[in-house]
Design a protein around this motif. Sequence first.
Motif, PDB file in Angstrom:
ATOM      1  N   TRP A 286       9.459  20.291   9.352  1.00 45.47           N
ATOM      2  CA  TRP A 286       9.157  21.622   9.604  1.00 45.47           C
ATOM      3  C   TRP A 286       8.022  21.840  10.429  1.00 45.47           C
ATOM      4  CZ3 TRP A 286      13.341  23.561   8.134  1.00 45.47           C
ATOM      5  CH2 TRP A 286      14.026  23.071   7.065  1.00 45.47           C
ATOM      6  N   SER A 287       7.143  20.803  10.506  1.00 48.40           N
ATOM      7  CA  SER A 287       5.613  21.240  11.325  1.00 48.40           C
ATOM      8  C   SER A 287       5.137  20.094  11.753  1.00 48.40           C
ATOM      9  CB  SER A 287       4.741  21.898  10.292  1.00 48.40           C
ATOM     10  OG  SER A 287       4.197  20.829   9.409  1.00 48.40           O
ATOM     11  N   GLU A 288       4.287  19.823  12.761  1.00 46.80           N
ATOM     12  CA  GLU A 288       3.427  18.782  13.017  1.00 46.80           C
ATOM     13  C   GLU A 288       2.834  18.068  11.836  1.00 46.80           C
ATOM     14  OE1 GLU A 288       3.316  16.710  15.816  1.00 46.80           O
ATOM     15  OE2 GLU A 288       5.108  17.953  16.386  1.00 46.80           O
ATOM     16  N   ALA A 289       2.682  16.715  11.949  1.00 48.49           N
ATOM     17  CA  ALA A 289       2.023  15.989  10.656  1.00 48.49           C
ATOM     18  C   ALA A 289       1.207  14.835  11.318  1.00 48.49           C
ATOM     19  CB  ALA A 289       3.086  15.563   9.864  1.00 48.49           C
ATOM     20  N   VAL A 290       0.250  14.682  10.575  1.00 49.17           N
ATOM     21  CA  VAL A 290      -0.652  13.523  10.762  1.00 49.17           C
ATOM     22  C   VAL A 290      -0.178  12.459   9.612  1.00 49.17           C
ATOM     23  CG1 VAL A 290      -2.543  14.224   9.482  1.00 49.17           C
ATOM     24  CG2 VAL A 290      -2.894  12.497  11.165  1.00 49.17           C
ATOM     25  N   ASN A 291       0.104  11.136  10.199  1.00 44.91           N
ATOM     26  CA  ASN A 291       0.585  10.292   9.054  1.00 44.91           C
ATOM     27  C   ASN A 291       0.015   8.809   9.009  1.00 44.91           C
ATOM     28  OD1 ASN A 291       2.465   9.018   7.199  1.00 44.91           O
ATOM     29  ND2 ASN A 291       4.215   8.915   8.795  1.00 44.91           N
ATOM     30  N   PRO A 292      -1.495   8.747   8.615  1.00 46.98           N
ATOM     31  CA  PRO A 292      -1.766   7.396   8.622  1.00 46.98           C
ATOM     32  C   PRO A 292      -1.390   6.583   7.577  1.00 46.98           C
ATOM     33  CG  PRO A 292      -3.490   8.842   7.850  1.00 46.98           C
ATOM     34  CD  PRO A 292      -2.278   9.861   8.386  1.00 46.98           C
ATOM     35  N   ALA A 293      -0.950   5.253   7.844  1.00 41.75           N
ATOM     36  CA  ALA A 293      -0.317   4.692   6.768  1.00 41.75           C
ATOM     37  C   ALA A 293      -0.767   3.968   5.791  1.00 41.75           C
ATOM     38  CB  ALA A 293       0.819   3.778   7.528  1.00 41.75           C
ATOM     39  N   PHE A 294      -2.151   3.693   6.424  1.00 40.78           N
ATOM     40  CA  PHE A 294      -3.224   3.100   5.407  1.00 40.78           C
ATOM     41  C   PHE A 294      -4.546   3.463   5.322  1.00 40.78           C
ATOM     42  CE2 PHE A 294      -0.325   0.087   7.152  1.00 40.78           C
ATOM     43  CZ  PHE A 294       0.429  -0.535   6.214  1.00 40.78           C
ATOM     44  N   ASP A 295      -5.573   3.179   4.617  1.00 45.61           N
ATOM     45  CA  ASP A 295      -6.838   3.914   4.458  1.00 45.61           C
ATOM     46  C   ASP A 295      -7.752   2.646   4.288  1.00 45.61           C
ATOM     47  OD1 ASP A 295      -6.918   3.791   1.674  1.00 45.61           O
ATOM     48  OD2 ASP A 295      -6.369   5.550   1.346  1.00 45.61           O
ATOM     49  N   ILE A 296      -8.979   3.037   4.246  1.00 49.35           N
ATOM     50  CA  ILE A 296     -10.114   2.174   4.053  1.00 49.35           C
ATOM     51  C   ILE A 296     -10.880   2.738   2.913  1.00 49.35           C
ATOM     52  CG2 ILE A 296     -12.264   1.354   5.010  1.00 49.35           C
ATOM     53  CD1 ILE A 296     -11.084   2.465   7.699  1.00 49.35           C
ATOM     54  N   THR A 297     -11.120   1.725   1.929  1.00 51.03           N
ATOM     55  CA  THR A 297     -11.777   1.925   0.805  1.00 51.03           C
ATOM     56  C   THR A 297     -13.239   1.172   0.878  1.00 51.03           C
ATOM     57  OG1 THR A 297      -9.812   2.176  -0.716  1.00 51.03           O
ATOM     58  CG2 THR A 297     -12.016   1.434  -1.951  1.00 51.03           C
ATOM     59  N   PRO A 298     -14.219   1.906   0.908  1.00 46.89           N
ATOM     60  CA  PRO A 298     -15.404   1.263   0.926  1.00 46.89           C
ATOM     61  C   PRO A 298     -15.623   0.314  -0.183  1.00 46.89           C
ATOM     62  CG  PRO A 298     -15.540   3.580   1.221  1.00 46.89           C
ATOM     63  CD  PRO A 298     -14.384   3.272   0.676  1.00 46.89           C
ATOM     64  N   TYR A 299     -16.472  -0.807   0.299  1.00 48.65           N
ATOM     65  CA  TYR A 299     -16.584  -2.055  -0.773  1.00 48.65           C
ATOM     66  C   TYR A 299     -17.454  -1.645  -2.028  1.00 48.65           C
ATOM     67  CZ  TYR A 299     -21.390  -2.022   1.227  1.00 48.65           C
ATOM     68  OH  TYR A 299     -22.615  -1.608   1.676  1.00 48.65           O
ATOM     69  N   ASP A 300     -18.266  -0.420  -1.787  1.00 50.47           N
ATOM     70  CA  ASP A 300     -18.778   0.143  -3.094  1.00 50.47           C
ATOM     71  C   ASP A 300     -18.254   0.643  -4.060  1.00 50.47           C
ATOM     72  OD1 ASP A 300     -18.841   2.166  -1.169  1.00 50.47           O
ATOM     73  OD2 ASP A 300     -20.765   2.905  -1.918  1.00 50.47           O
ATOM     74  N   LEU A 301     -16.879   1.018  -3.778  1.00 56.48           N
ATOM     75  CA  LEU A 301     -16.012   1.487  -4.962  1.00 56.48           C
ATOM     76  C   LEU A 301     -15.429   0.497  -5.470  1.00 56.48           C
ATOM     77  CD1 LEU A 301     -14.718   4.512  -3.120  1.00 56.48           C
ATOM     78  CD2 LEU A 301     -16.390   4.721  -4.568  1.00 56.48           C
ATOM     79  N   VAL A 302     -15.474  -0.877  -4.810  1.00 54.70           N
ATOM     80  CA  VAL A 302     -14.453  -1.839  -5.462  1.00 54.70           C
ATOM     81  C   VAL A 302     -15.227  -2.751  -6.683  1.00 54.70           C
ATOM     82  CG1 VAL A 302     -13.301  -4.173  -4.824  1.00 54.70           C
ATOM     83  CG2 VAL A 302     -13.177  -2.019  -3.345  1.00 54.70           C
TER      84      VAL A 302
END
Length: 320
Positions: A286-302
């Motif tokens: 229905w509209s344009e989309a942005v579709n990043p398949a992955f993300d980055i979790t900063p180490y300080d949240l792990v």
Amino acid sequence: MRTIDWVNGAVEIIDQTALPNEERVLRLHTVGELIAAIQSLAVRGAPALGVAGAFGVALAARVHSDDPAALSVAVRKIESARPTAVNLARGARRAAALLPHGPEAVLAEACRVRDEEIEASAAMARLGADLVAELCGNRPRLLTHCNTGGLAAVTIGTALGVVGELHQRGLLAGVIASETRPLLQGARLTSWELTRWGIEHRVAVDSAGPFLMARGEVDAVILGADRICANGDVINKIGTYAHALGARRAGIPFLVVAPESTVDVGTPSGAQVEIEDRGSAEVTAWSEAVNPAFDITPYDLVTAIVTDRRVIRVDRGERP
Ligand SMILES: CSC[C@@H](O)[C@@H](O)C(=O)COP(=O)(O)O
């Protein structure tokens, strides 16, 4: 069940685009067919992609054994079929290193990549289950994201392998599988695998995860990775970062389970990793989309990274 294997001169995969409606096996005879299967996510998940990369080079070696130029073009195409999981290029390069020794040597190396992933899954299941028991006590309620089971590896899997091991030890209370928009690896694939294992589970929409954690319904988040950088940043399916933020806010462990073949100490941090953009068609008509398949979790949240050889307590300052 092996998600991917070499059978009678071709690569056989379980077609993950057809699940859960149909259990279909695809036989891939050419590099082109293999690349199409990788790009359509018929075969997917970092460890399985490593094996696919290696078997892809084995296919190329058979066809182009006397044409080095065609071989190196094929290897480059396989390596870059998807950019984010380090396993794909690694698996392809491992097999390609044997090209001077002929097609049989290449195939033997590809089979070693497959066998090592099978062994790594078993080791992670044990190490990860020990750690979850240590951090969460008896009968934790776990939340997982995307699909990290046998479908994403060759057998068993990474984070979902830990879930299976806890279930077998009688230590698991239940699982929430986040659905994993837009291709529903959680709702379609993780749910299918958990059902086969007889593990009680419910599917949640991705955006519900942090709220369920805040409401005290989750004891730990456990998921996989496509690449783990030298500083501990974790690249994984889009939505992972939001779950890490939710876990931190709720004060529960955020555990990443991935084989050493996913640890990339040559990449300093997530900022250097190419995040696959899969285009808008998968998201909406229905509209344009942005579709990043992955993300980055900063180490300080792990809290911790579990591989087949070690537990890296990122929360205590340890790094890959
Ligand atoms: C054991 S699989 C770990 C990751 O590869 C998995 O969590 C993931 O993000 C897979 O993404 P996909 O796009 O389905 O290949």
